[in-house]
Design a protein around this motif. Structure first.
Motif, PDB file in Angstrom:
ATOM      1  N   TRP A  70      80.894  25.153  35.253  1.00  0.00           N
ATOM      2  CA  TRP A  70      80.331  23.959  34.612  1.00  0.00           C
ATOM      3  C   TRP A  70      78.830  23.896  34.871  1.00  0.00           C
ATOM      4  O   TRP A  70      78.369  24.251  35.953  1.00  0.00           O
ATOM      5  CB  TRP A  70      80.976  22.688  35.154  1.00  0.00           C
ATOM      6  CG  TRP A  70      82.404  22.483  34.750  1.00  0.00           C
ATOM      7  CD1 TRP A  70      83.508  22.770  35.499  1.00  0.00           C
ATOM      8  CD2 TRP A  70      82.881  21.943  33.519  1.00  0.00           C
ATOM      9  NE1 TRP A  70      84.645  22.435  34.808  1.00  0.00           N
ATOM     10  CE2 TRP A  70      84.295  21.926  33.595  1.00  0.00           C
ATOM     11  CE3 TRP A  70      82.256  21.472  32.360  1.00  0.00           C
ATOM     12  CZ2 TRP A  70      85.097  21.456  32.550  1.00  0.00           C
ATOM     13  CZ3 TRP A  70      83.055  20.999  31.323  1.00  0.00           C
ATOM     14  CH2 TRP A  70      84.448  20.997  31.412  1.00  0.00           C
ATOM     15  N   THR A  72      76.066  20.896  34.951  1.00  0.00           N
ATOM     16  CA  THR A  72      75.947  19.435  34.957  1.00  0.00           C
ATOM     17  C   THR A  72      74.514  19.018  34.655  1.00  0.00           C
ATOM     18  O   THR A  72      73.560  19.630  35.139  1.00  0.00           O
ATOM     19  CB  THR A  72      76.364  18.874  36.327  1.00  0.00           C
ATOM     20  OG1 THR A  72      77.715  19.289  36.613  1.00  0.00           O
ATOM     21  CG2 THR A  72      76.314  17.354  36.340  1.00  0.00           C
ATOM     22  N   TRP A 122      85.927  12.681  35.513  1.00  0.00           N
ATOM     23  CA  TRP A 122      85.354  13.342  34.347  1.00  0.00           C
ATOM     24  C   TRP A 122      86.300  13.173  33.167  1.00  0.00           C
ATOM     25  O   TRP A 122      87.507  13.361  33.296  1.00  0.00           O
ATOM     26  CB  TRP A 122      85.141  14.832  34.616  1.00  0.00           C
ATOM     27  CG  TRP A 122      84.025  15.124  35.571  1.00  0.00           C
ATOM     28  CD1 TRP A 122      84.130  15.459  36.892  1.00  0.00           C
ATOM     29  CD2 TRP A 122      82.624  15.119  35.275  1.00  0.00           C
ATOM     30  NE1 TRP A 122      82.892  15.652  37.448  1.00  0.00           N
ATOM     31  CE2 TRP A 122      81.932  15.451  36.464  1.00  0.00           C
ATOM     32  CE3 TRP A 122      81.875  14.859  34.134  1.00  0.00           C
ATOM     33  CZ2 TRP A 122      80.554  15.536  36.542  1.00  0.00           C
ATOM     34  CZ3 TRP A 122      80.484  14.943  34.204  1.00  0.00           C
ATOM     35  CH2 TRP A 122      79.845  15.269  35.396  1.00  0.00           C
ATOM     36  N   ARG A 153      78.688  17.254  31.771  1.00  0.00           N
ATOM     37  CA  ARG A 153      78.766  18.658  32.141  1.00  0.00           C
ATOM     38  C   ARG A 153      79.399  19.426  30.976  1.00  0.00           C
ATOM     39  O   ARG A 153      80.170  18.858  30.185  1.00  0.00           O
ATOM     40  CB  ARG A 153      79.556  18.860  33.431  1.00  0.00           C
ATOM     41  CG  ARG A 153      81.035  18.508  33.368  1.00  0.00           C
ATOM     42  CD  ARG A 153      81.681  18.751  34.726  1.00  0.00           C
ATOM     43  NE  ARG A 153      83.131  18.559  34.675  1.00  0.00           N
ATOM     44  CZ  ARG A 153      83.949  18.760  35.703  1.00  0.00           C
ATOM     45  NH1 ARG A 153      83.450  19.126  36.878  1.00  0.00           N
ATOM     46  NH2 ARG A 153      85.259  18.577  35.585  1.00  0.00           N
ATOM     47  N   ARG A 155      80.534  23.682  29.422  1.00  0.00           N
ATOM     48  CA  ARG A 155      80.729  25.111  29.603  1.00  0.00           C
ATOM     49  C   ARG A 155      81.133  25.703  28.261  1.00  0.00           C
ATOM     50  O   ARG A 155      81.589  24.978  27.365  1.00  0.00           O
ATOM     51  CB  ARG A 155      81.809  25.393  30.658  1.00  0.00           C
ATOM     52  CG  ARG A 155      83.197  24.872  30.298  1.00  0.00           C
ATOM     53  CD  ARG A 155      84.160  25.033  31.440  1.00  0.00           C
ATOM     54  NE  ARG A 155      85.481  24.481  31.112  1.00  0.00           N
ATOM     55  CZ  ARG A 155      86.490  24.376  31.965  1.00  0.00           C
ATOM     56  NH1 ARG A 155      86.337  24.787  33.221  1.00  0.00           N
ATOM     57  NH2 ARG A 155      87.654  23.877  31.589  1.00  0.00           N
TER      58      ARG A 155
END
Length: 200
Positions: A70, A72, A122, A153, A155
């Motif tokens: 991830w 952030t 999250w 965050r 990815r």
């Protein structure tokens, strides 16, 4: 710099110190009315100017490695105008610009989450079409010199095909109802950053 208060409203001070607010869940947010954008009402190109927001994003690197790690970051939108913004709505997105036919958006290959300060967890943003974006909980109005801060965050999966160059980005957008040519219309501002995905 990591901010613990991911969703907050800042007092009108030079330092814009954050003051936590209780945000309603995104599912309870009323959908924005179907009204035209202020640019749609602009009969003379460039006549409508939206200098309402100052947007900043901190922590988005110039490139990221594909995979489960991830990244952030924090995004901030400040109302730099002298008016209180009504029907304020906050959204977040992860994607890439598509310039030519046959190019793909990386959004379906990515994950985007925001830190829910009320539930201390999250939360994933994903639309029905598979794109990594959605509505964030937040205030319904934003007074002059007030700010909203969001911690997010993201990815991008290793499954992203690297047969093209991606002009990728992530960030938040603030939308509000303005008044232009005696009509209600929507205007917006961004706090985002660009990056390039790469194999590890």
């Amino acid at each position: 710099m990591k901010l613990r208060r991911a969703l907050s409203v800042s007092a009108a001070t030079a330092a814009l110190l954050p003051v936590a607010v209780a945000a309603a869940p995104a599912a309870q947010a009323a959908p924005a009315p179907e009204i035209p954008t202020c640019y749609d009402l602009d009969t003379a190109y460039g006549q409508y100017h939206n200098n309402t927001f100052v947007g900043r994003a901190f922590g988005i690197p110039k490139s990221i490695v594909l995979g489960p790690q991830w990244t952030t970051y924090t995004a901030t939108l400040t109302n730099a105008s002298a008016k209180e913004l009504k029907s304020f709505q906050l959204t977040a997105k992860l994607g890439s610009y598509v310039y030519n036919e046959g190019e793909r958006d990386l959004s379906p290959y990515g994950d985007l989450q925001y830190w829910d300060t009320a539930q201390h967890a999250w939360k994933t943003l994903r639309q029905a079409d598979g794109n990594a974006r959605g509505t964030l909980p937040g205030p319904k109005t934003l007074k002059p010199r007030e700010s909203v801060h969001v911690q997010l965050r993201f990815r991008v999966s290793e499954n992203l095909p690297m047969d093209q160059t991606y002009d990728a980005f992530t960030g938040i957008t603030g939308t509000f109802v303005d008044r232009y040519r005696n009509m209600d219309c929507t205007a917006s501002g961004d706090a985002s950053g660009g990056f390039s995905p790469r194999k590890g």
